[in-house]
Design an enzyme around this catalytic site. Structure first.
Site, PDB file in Angstrom:
ATOM      1  N   LYS B 119       0.812  -1.223   0.000  1.00  0.00           N
ATOM      2  CA  LYS B 119       0.000   0.000   0.000  1.00  0.00           C
ATOM      3  C   LYS B 119       0.844   1.271   0.000  1.00  0.00           C
ATOM      4  O   LYS B 119       0.615   2.171  -0.804  1.00  0.00           O
ATOM      5  CB  LYS B 119      -0.932  -0.001   1.215  1.00  0.00           C
ATOM      6  N   GLU B 203      -7.429  11.466   5.584  1.00  0.00           N
ATOM      7  CA  GLU B 203      -7.637  11.236   4.164  1.00  0.00           C
ATOM      8  C   GLU B 203      -8.803  12.095   3.718  1.00  0.00           C
ATOM      9  O   GLU B 203      -9.730  12.327   4.499  1.00  0.00           O
ATOM     10  CB  GLU B 203      -8.018   9.761   3.966  1.00  0.00           C
ATOM     11  N   HIS B 238     -17.236  -5.250  -0.052  1.00  0.00           N
ATOM     12  CA  HIS B 238     -16.096  -5.148  -0.964  1.00  0.00           C
ATOM     13  C   HIS B 238     -16.047  -6.263  -2.003  1.00  0.00           C
ATOM     14  O   HIS B 238     -15.060  -6.435  -2.690  1.00  0.00           O
ATOM     15  CB  HIS B 238     -14.768  -5.063  -0.200  1.00  0.00           C
ATOM     16  N   ARG B 294      -3.061  -8.668 -12.149  1.00  0.00           N
ATOM     17  CA  ARG B 294      -3.540  -9.963 -12.646  1.00  0.00           C
ATOM     18  C   ARG B 294      -4.710  -9.702 -13.589  1.00  0.00           C
ATOM     19  O   ARG B 294      -5.180  -8.572 -13.698  1.00  0.00           O
ATOM     20  CB  ARG B 294      -4.068 -10.789 -11.473  1.00  0.00           C
TER      21      ARG B 294
END
Lengths: 172, 509
Positions: B119, B203, B238, B294
């Site tokens: 991250k 954030e 998610h 991927r």
């Protein structure tokens, strides 16, 4: 022949007359529906006409009375009994339920944290089941004393399978 | 057409393994499937030219066994390995082991995977490459005063996030400067008592964020292009449920800018093969979220609107071929994907296991089904719950949406519960029809306990009850006559074709 069908939102009483060759007359409330009902295969697919409207229906049996019915992409759970079964069912539900803890979903037993003799509080966690990367905690639906642990860690279980037997209330 | 490889091993199972095998077939490449003890009868095993047992059902003893996979690759003479998605797909150590053992890895270079898999490292790399990231801090804030200073720079509203946070604890949305100090103190305290760690980050808070991602494709010679965006905001915990391409809020100019940003992100880490750059989109602004190194589940909708075979390109690129697609591809029409999961939406999405007793796969114009399902298939608890992907294509969004409604009504999976009925409901909500939804839509919609809006007036519940009654009656009369239906799936057409070929009647192109 009368059938009693329990659905999610309503109960239906269907008075069915078999007219032969897949033709039925169905009385539901004060309405009479003309049905033409044919099995397409031996796997629960039906071609169904109700007063001329066409439905492709598929049925998967959970048990002989509990059916998953799919029509037009929507699934319904139906519990259908004839008169005899309904009477028998009423007698059965009058009996007390067994003192057990069942699997809430099918899966693998990741852990079971109790042993015979343990005293459980209502809601107490007794173990973890896992299926498809999802873990679910198993908890005691009510208090009691563990009589027997019926499964082992690592074992695959079905939904509703008995994991733990509790000593019945009368033993106390 | 030359073959990029003679033989490929597919180190995966289920739908994606079948999908990869199909592209191999299209390219005239021989295939090796690997399988666990639970998957002996699986479609991917039957569709491949060769198949080898990995081990017991648990992924750690089968699909994650790097040593076994390499051993099988050696034994079978495979030249390249495709990891699919999940399992070892984003495992840089696996990619490295594959190359070191002398095989081609059909995916990105391990070093790119490592940077994008971290991250902080990926964020730093993106900032350096000039890619927009969600404004905020990467180092913990010293105190409330530091929080105020950063919040003023970032612009309100901001989100205070505990570094150890989770389950909504230690998170505060702050809308103005005078709220900062109190919010910092309570959120930090909450996190300290819940997780023993009071460190806080800040954030920018994005209102009604959408998950928009850009497909990229790059070769080993430095060429990277973008293949447009996908909208993936219909999510539950998610997990994406429905995706579409293109995204309704991305116009041509935005697509070009986002695409260029995604290409820059890929180039910054010397990426090649297929990859996806995920963005959070909010009120016309978009920020880098992460890069998935991927092929993704939802790649098929991109293939439909751009007319490319992404898996085939991954294979060609791994063989060192040059990417010959133009770098200004434009989308044509619209595509939807519904993920068909074995789960029971009425029971809080618990997995639904069992045997698929009956199966009806939809067809007709604009329909593509990428599936690993077959009649008689056991849905086991060991792996992901995704059974198939339903994909529709239309010349415009509404045509594609209506085709998906049709697909979901034609589909029938008997014996296990699926997410199809939920998808059918979502596709008919006014928000979905208008394309006006964000990542919070599904949870909010489910909590509102909606009445299903349907175009058909028929009372399906009553119909189902009547059908159930007639079924009971019919079964009672059929019981004596009942015979076991022939549930055997016939030979896979490919295996049949191979048999034909071996008899000397087929011709290999």
């Amino acid at each position: 022949m009368k059938y009693f069908v329990k659905m999610a939102h309503a109960d239906f009483e269907v008075d069915l007359t078999d007219l032969g060759n897949g033709h039925y007359s169905l009385k539901i409330g004060d309405r009479v529906i003309e049905a033409d009902f044919h099995a397409v295969d031996a796997h629960g697919q039906y071609a169904c006409l109700l007063d001329g409207r066409s439905y492709a229906a598929s049925i998967a049996e959970q048990d002989s009375q509990t059916l998953d019915v799919t029509i037009g992409g929507e699934s319904f759970s139906a519990h259908a009994q004839d008169e005899r079964e309904r009477t028998a069912g009423e007698l059965a539900t009058a009996r007390p339920v067994a003192e057990v803890i069942k699997a809430s979903m099918p899966g693998i037993v990741v852990s079971l944290t109790v042993s015979p003799g343990d005293v459980l509080q209502e809601g107490q966690a007794v173990g973890i089941l896992e299926a498809m990367k999802m873990q679910n905690e198993v908890s005691a639906p009510h208090g009691g004393v563990v009589a027997e642990v019926m499964v082992e860690t690592g074992q695959a279980v079905d939904s509703g399978q008995v994991l733990i037997r509790l000593e019945s209330a009368s033993d106390e | 057409m030359s073959r990029p490889f003679r033989k490929i091993l597919v180190a995966n199972r289920g739908e994606i393994a079948v999908r990869i095998l199909r592209s191999c077939r299209d390219l005239g490449i021989e295939t090796v499937a690997v399988y666990s003890e639970a998957d002996r009868n699986s479609l991917h095993v039957r569709y491949a030219n060769e198949a080898r047992l990995l081990g017991p059902p648990a992924p750690s003893e089968s699909y994650l066994r790097i040593d076994r996979i390499l051993e099988i690759a050696k034994e079978t003479g495979a030249e390249a390995i495709h990891p699919g998605f999940g399992f070892l797909a984003e495992n840089a150590a696996f990619a490295r082991a594959v190359t070191e053992a002398g095989f081609a890895f059909i995916g990105p270079p391990p070093a790119s995977m490592e940077v994008m898999g971290d991250k902080l490292a990926s964020r730093a790399a993106m900032v350096a490459a000039g890619v927009a990231v969600v404004p905020g801090t990467t180092e913990p804030l010293a105190d409330a005063a530091a929080a105020l200073k950063t919040a003023n720079e970032v612009g309100y509203p901001v989100m205070l996030k505990a570094s150890a946070g989770g389950g909504g604890k230690g998170i505060r949305v702050v809308r103005s400067a005078d709220e900062i100090e109190a919010a910092f103190t309570t959120a930090s305290g909450e996190s300290l008592s819940a997780f023993g760690d009071g460190r806080m980050y800040i954030e920018k808070f994005l209102e009604r964020p959408r998950h928009v991602e850009v497909q990229i494709l790059g070769d080993q010679h430095g060429k990277v292009i973008h293949v447009g965006e996908r909208e993936c905001s219909i999510q539950r915990r998610h997990q994406k449920l429905i995706e579409e391409a293109p995204c309704t809020v991305v116009d041509d100019a935005t697509r070009a800018k986002m695409g260029a940003m995604a290409v820059a992100a890929a180039k910054a880490v010397d990426y090649f093969s297929a990859g996806t750059v995920e963005f959070l989109w909010s009120n016309g602004e978009y920020y880098f979220l992460e890069m998935n190194t991927r092929i993704q589940v939802e790649h098929a909708i991109t293939e439909e609107v751009y007319g490319v075979d992404l898996i085939a390109w991954m294979i060609r690129i791994a063989a060192g071929e040059k990417l010959t697609l133009p770098d200004n591809l434009t989308p044509r029409g619209h595509a939807f994907e519904v993920r068909l999961n074995a789960e029971d939406p009425d029971m809080g999405f618990v997995p639904s296991l069992g045997t698929i007793q009956d199966l009806r796969i939809p067809g007709g114009p604009g329909v593509r089904v990428d599936s690993a399902m077959y009649r008689g298939m056991e849905v086991t608890p060991y792996y992901d719950s995704m059974l198939a992907k339903l994909i529709t294509y239309g010349s415009d969004r509404e045509q594609a949406r209506r085709r998906m409604l049709r697909v979901l009504q034609e589909l029938f999976v008997g014996g296990v519960k699926t997410s199809a009925s939920l998808a059918l409901q979502i596709l008919q909500t006014p928000e979905f029809i208008a394309g006006d939804y964000d990542t919070g839509f599904l949870e909010a919609w489910r909590e509102s306990d909606p009445e299903t809006s349907r175009e058909v007036d028929d009372d399906f519940e009553e119909v189902a009850a009547l059908v159930a009654a007639m079924h009971r009656h019919h079964s009672a009369h059929q019981n004596a006559l009942q015979f076991a239906g022939d549930a055997d799936s016939s030979l896979s057409p490919w295996v049949a074709a191979d048999r034909f070929k071996r008899l000397g009647k087929g011709v290999r192109s």
